[in-house]
Scaffold this active site. Structure first.
Site, PDB file in Angstrom:
ATOM      1  N   ASP A 108      42.752  32.057  25.108  1.00 34.20           N
ATOM      2  CA  ASP A 108      43.994  31.185  25.338  1.00 34.20           C
ATOM      3  C   ASP A 108      44.581  31.006  23.803  1.00 34.20           C
ATOM      4  O   ASP A 108      45.742  30.790  23.796  1.00 34.20           O
ATOM      5  CB  ASP A 108      43.613  29.820  25.933  1.00 34.20           C
ATOM      6  N   ASN A 156      39.341  38.575  26.087  1.00 34.26           N
ATOM      7  CA  ASN A 156      38.426  37.830  27.009  1.00 34.26           C
ATOM      8  C   ASN A 156      37.026  37.984  27.296  1.00 34.26           C
ATOM      9  O   ASN A 156      36.158  37.087  27.276  1.00 34.26           O
ATOM     10  CB  ASN A 156      39.350  37.556  28.428  1.00 34.26           C
ATOM     11  N   ASP A 193      53.839  42.892  26.007  1.00 34.54           N
ATOM     12  CA  ASP A 193      52.550  42.849  26.470  1.00 34.54           C
ATOM     13  C   ASP A 193      51.430  42.978  25.648  1.00 34.54           C
ATOM     14  O   ASP A 193      51.567  44.088  24.830  1.00 34.54           O
ATOM     15  CB  ASP A 193      52.553  43.814  27.599  1.00 34.54           C
ATOM     16  N   GLU A 206      49.537  37.557  30.278  1.00 33.06           N
ATOM     17  CA  GLU A 206      49.799  37.925  28.638  1.00 33.06           C
ATOM     18  C   GLU A 206      51.026  38.719  28.472  1.00 33.06           C
ATOM     19  O   GLU A 206      51.085  39.436  27.639  1.00 33.06           O
ATOM     20  CB  GLU A 206      48.578  38.690  28.001  1.00 33.06           C
TER      21      GLU A 206
HETATM   22  P1  GH3 Z   1      46.804  46.702  28.827  1.00 33.10           P
HETATM   23  O1  GH3 Z   1      46.769  47.109  27.158  1.00 33.10           O
HETATM   24  O2  GH3 Z   1      47.109  47.712  29.717  1.00 33.10           O
HETATM   25  O3  GH3 Z   1      47.869  45.534  28.941  1.00 33.10           O
HETATM   26  O4  GH3 Z   1      45.505  45.902  28.964  1.00 33.10           O
HETATM   27  P2  GH3 Z   1      45.105  44.386  29.167  1.00 33.10           P
HETATM   28  O5  GH3 Z   1      43.687  44.209  29.307  1.00 33.10           O
HETATM   29  O6  GH3 Z   1      45.895  43.820  28.343  1.00 33.10           O
HETATM   30  O7  GH3 Z   1      45.716  44.241  30.613  1.00 33.10           O
HETATM   31  P3  GH3 Z   1      45.048  43.647  31.901  1.00 33.10           P
HETATM   32  O8  GH3 Z   1      46.218  43.663  33.059  1.00 33.10           O
HETATM   33  O9  GH3 Z   1      44.003  44.712  32.193  1.00 33.10           O
HETATM   34  O10 GH3 Z   1      44.420  42.313  31.780  1.00 33.10           O
HETATM   35  C1  GH3 Z   1      45.278  41.131  31.442  1.00 33.10           C
HETATM   36  C2  GH3 Z   1      44.386  40.034  30.934  1.00 33.10           C
HETATM   37  O11 GH3 Z   1      45.024  39.204  30.619  1.00 33.10           O
HETATM   38  C3  GH3 Z   1      43.439  39.678  32.053  1.00 33.10           C
HETATM   39  C4  GH3 Z   1      43.575  38.344  32.077  1.00 33.10           C
HETATM   40  O12 GH3 Z   1      42.299  37.744  32.013  1.00 33.10           O
HETATM   41  C5  GH3 Z   1      44.302  38.072  30.815  1.00 33.10           C
HETATM   42  N1  GH3 Z   1      44.938  36.656  31.089  1.00 33.10           N
HETATM   43  C6  GH3 Z   1      46.168  36.692  31.655  1.00 33.10           C
HETATM   44  N2  GH3 Z   1      46.522  35.446  31.437  1.00 33.10           N
HETATM   45  C7  GH3 Z   1      45.569  34.615  30.878  1.00 33.10           C
HETATM   46  C8  GH3 Z   1      45.539  33.328  30.039  1.00 33.10           C
HETATM   47  O13 GH3 Z   1      46.335  32.374  30.353  1.00 33.10           O
HETATM   48  N3  GH3 Z   1      44.497  33.153  29.317  1.00 33.10           N
HETATM   49  C9  GH3 Z   1      43.617  33.940  28.974  1.00 33.10           C
HETATM   50  N4  GH3 Z   1      42.427  33.672  28.243  1.00 33.10           N
HETATM   51  N5  GH3 Z   1      43.505  35.096  29.553  1.00 33.10           N
HETATM   52  C10 GH3 Z   1      44.670  35.564  30.540  1.00 33.10           C
HETATM   53 MG    MG Z   2      48.025  43.653  28.428  1.00 28.85          MG
HETATM   54 MG    MG Z   3      49.950  42.798  31.463  1.00 34.65          MG
END
Ligand code: GH3
Ligand code: MG
Ligand code: MG
Length: 296
Positions: free
Chosen positions: A173, A164, A156, A200
């Protein structure tokens, strides 16, 4: 024919007739190609005619009349025609089968191409969740059936939301795409499978990887991810955390893909909670055992 010509027997005519039937049998009964039948018939008729013309010194055979020739040709031509029709039907059937076979091959190739396309994620270009689920089940079955090790990594991206939020989703992305490629190059080529689990998060299936091997690959992934600059832009160092687990198939030992993913996920949470940018191993069936911690 020769016997018929040389024999002084009263039934010598039958030998001559038998020669004609021999020619008929050759054209009809032998599964020879039509071309060979025509050649054979021509040669046989030539021999037949030649023998009937030769005057053997002191021969006793019956005189050969034109009737014999008509008899032989009369029998042979329909047989030849039959041979020709059968060959044409065989050829048509062969062509039909060949066309069907080619069509079948094309369809199979197209199917596997579509299958592959439907297994890949559009954004990351690596396997998607749909493929991952079936690959996990297959890998568990192999480990159980052949008493082999199976390692799982759940990976992760750390604080990805803030990427973002600060650089925009398009840049996010690009990062995901880049990380997917880095992951793919960090595992054992042709052995391991990396797929996007969702958002992610990624999963790596590591066949024949025990605890040590799973940790090694996890560490390689964690370390390699620091390089790279997606979109040639300046960016914060993007780190990853990973949860690892490994199990060895044994007779009577039951485990499912979901259970392994749940254990790897638990290990991942432990990695997040203990500061991120690290790999933590959690042993199946003794879920409190944290074997190793990566540097952070
Ligand atoms: P942590 O270290 O706890 O994992 O923090 P984090 O911010 O990585 O985790 P969190 O679950 O809070 O957020 C995950 C983010 O991943 C939120 C979402 O906008 C982003 N995300 C998920 N899928 C995609 C994608 O396909 N494209 C983009 N640009 N962002 C994505
Ligand atoms: Mg994360
Ligand atoms: Mg995650």
């Amino acid at each position: 024919m020769l016997l018929g010509r040389l024999s002084g027997s009263a039934v010598a005519t039958r030998y001559v007739m038998a020669a004609g039937i021999g020619i008929f049998a050759q054209t009809l009964l032998m599964r020879a190609p039509f071309r060979h039948c025509v050649h054979g018939l021509v040669v046989a008729l030539a021999v037949f005619c030649a023998l009937s013309e030769i005057r053997w010194p002191g021969h006793f055979g019956p005189p050969i009349s034109g009737d014999y020739l008509i008899f032989v040709i009369g029998f042979s031509l329909p047989a030849l025609y039959e041979r020709h029709s059968r060959e044409r039907a065989d050829r048509r059937e062969f062509l039909l089968n060949e066309t069907n076979r080619r069509r079948m091959e094309d369809t199979l190739a197209m199917n596997s191409h579509l299958e592959r396309l439907s297994s890949l994620g559009l954004l990351t270009g690596i396997f998607n969740r749909r493929y991952l689920d079936s690959a996990l089940v297959r890998s568990c079955d192999v480990a159980k059936d052949h008493q082999r090790w199976l390692g799982i990594l759940m990976i992760d991206l750390d604080y990805f939301k803030s990427v973002n939020d600060t650089a925009g989703h398009q840049y996010g992305d690009l990062c995901l795409e880049h990380v997917a490629q880095v992951l793919q190059h960090s595992v054992r080529a042709g052995v391991d499978t990396v797929a996007r689990y969702g958002g992610e998060e990624f999963v790596a299936i590591l066949p024949d990887a025990d605890e040590r091997e799973a940790m090694l690959i996890g560490e390689r992934i964690r370390a390699s991810d620091r390089s790279g600059r997606p979109g040639r832009r300046r960016w914060r160092v993007l780190t990853v955390s990973a949860g690892a687990t490994a199990i060895r198939g044994e007779t009577g030992l039951q485990f499912s893909a979901e259970e392994l993913i749940a254990i790897a996920d638990e290990a991942l949470y432990a990695a997040k909670n203990s500061g991120r940018n690290r790999v933590i191993y959690l042993q199946p069936h003794a879920q409190c055992h944290l074997a190793a911690v990566g540097s952070g």
